[in-house]
Scaffold this active site. Sequence first.
Site, short mmCIF file in Angstrom:
data_model
loop_
_atom_site.label_atom_id
_atom_site.label_comp_id
_atom_site.label_asym_id
_atom_site.label_seq_id
_atom_site.Cartn_x
_atom_site.Cartn_y
_atom_site.Cartn_z
N THR A 5 40.83 24.13 65.19
CA THR A 5 40.76 25.57 65.39
C THR A 5 39.37 26.09 65.04
O THR A 5 38.69 25.57 64.16
CB THR A 5 41.80 26.32 64.54
N ASN A 6 38.97 27.15 65.72
CA ASN A 6 37.63 27.69 65.47
C ASN A 6 37.45 28.15 64.04
O ASN A 6 36.35 28.06 63.48
CB ASN A 6 37.36 28.85 66.44
N GLU A 7 38.52 28.66 63.42
CA GLU A 7 38.41 29.11 62.02
C GLU A 7 38.08 27.94 61.09
O GLU A 7 37.23 28.07 60.19
CB GLU A 7 39.72 29.77 61.59
N ILE B 23 44.75 11.02 71.34
CA ILE B 23 44.26 11.22 69.98
C ILE B 23 45.45 11.41 69.05
O ILE B 23 46.21 12.36 69.20
CB ILE B 23 43.35 12.46 69.91
N GLY B 24 45.62 10.54 68.09
CA GLY B 24 46.71 10.64 67.13
C GLY B 24 46.23 11.18 65.80
O GLY B 24 46.20 10.45 64.79
N SER C 154 46.45 15.25 64.74
CA SER C 154 47.22 16.40 64.26
C SER C 154 48.69 16.04 64.05
O SER C 154 49.23 15.16 64.72
CB SER C 154 47.12 17.55 65.26
N SER D 88 47.78 15.07 73.90
CA SER D 88 47.68 15.35 75.32
C SER D 88 47.84 14.08 76.16
O SER D 88 47.13 13.09 75.96
CB SER D 88 46.34 16.00 75.64
N GLU E 163 34.11 14.40 70.48
CA GLU E 163 35.17 15.25 71.01
C GLU E 163 34.73 16.70 71.18
O GLU E 163 35.15 17.38 72.11
CB GLU E 163 36.39 15.19 70.09
#
Length: 383
Positions: free
Chosen positions: A368-370, A132-133, A135, A168, A253
């Site tokens: 992120t969960n936030e 996955i490109g 972030s 990853s 995802e």
Amino acid sequence: MPSTLTLAPAPPSAAAEQVRLEVREFLAKELAAGSFETHVDTWLSGVDPAFSRKLGEQGWLGMTWPARYGGHERTAMERYAVTEELLAAGAPVAAHWIADRQSGPNLLRYGTEAQRREILPRIAAGECFFVIGMSEPDSGSDLASIRTRAVRNGDGDWVVNGAKVWTSNAHHSHYAITLVRTAPVDTANRHAGMTQLLVDLSLPGITINPIRILDGGHHFNEVVFEDVVVPGDMQLGEEGAGWHQVTAELAFERSGPERFLSTFPLVAEFARRASSPAELATLGRLSARLLSLRQLSLRIAAALDRGELPDIPAALVKDVGTTFEADVVEAIREVVDVPASLDSPDPLGRALAEAQLHQPGYTLRGGTNEILRGIVARGLGLR
């Protein structure tokens, strides 16, 4: 309850339960033959291309895809049963995981016919792996702030410069579906001007730098692009529609069982040993949460089967699921008298150590969960 979070229960599926039994038999034979060992978090850290090819031979990759692209035209519920069993067994599925989970469906939805026929059968055979490109350094979970750029050259190809991070298993993979800026930032609409490209990771100008986690393991990477020429026919979908495509991709995802089963091998080992009142109470609490999460995730799989795109419920499942994964580590650690060590002769000690060392990433990867809570709030009209 708002309609955006209301999903029908997953219907019973005899076909899913049949394939579940087949996978369990297959895994028992593979474990007995010593072809893999059970570990925590293997959908990211367990790279074994030979094992992925075995799953392809069984017809357990590309399960829901059309047969003309190497798929098997089975239901999302059948695929769910396969992935759930693989995760529960701690099998080494990382090589093909992203390609099968989201890159293939993304190609089916937005790819050209040539792209589909060239790539999808190889994914279904367990021979082609994706990363996955999205972030980037300094961008965090704010994808709208990406700075990797692509401009057209005189031949109509894309020239890419920038960097992606947390990619990853890029060092084991063949392609990256890469989100790039192809137009200047529009302050009135930060989501405009982005495009997805299918980038062959063997192209000149690409450097893959390892990012090691706490146990020294290497599955995260930084991927740097320096004047990388991507053929024009490797654009995925419409130019400028990257944000819309990424949003659709993230539903695949974020909603799967890997968002709450990364630590299941630890729970299973703990369950085999739990005997004291404190241990049994902890096992009961964890089991109740796990069963609830499974029902949420199953409903999303059923919605995907119906052709829906449950992006808000998927974000919610990722939030509560990865929170659970982190809580598993602390809950078990507090009630067992087993030292956590990767070198422990005790399988519970090894699983606990693996889970602890991977724990910081659970609530980060996939958004992120936030940030996800903000997405859910916006989807519900609360912000």
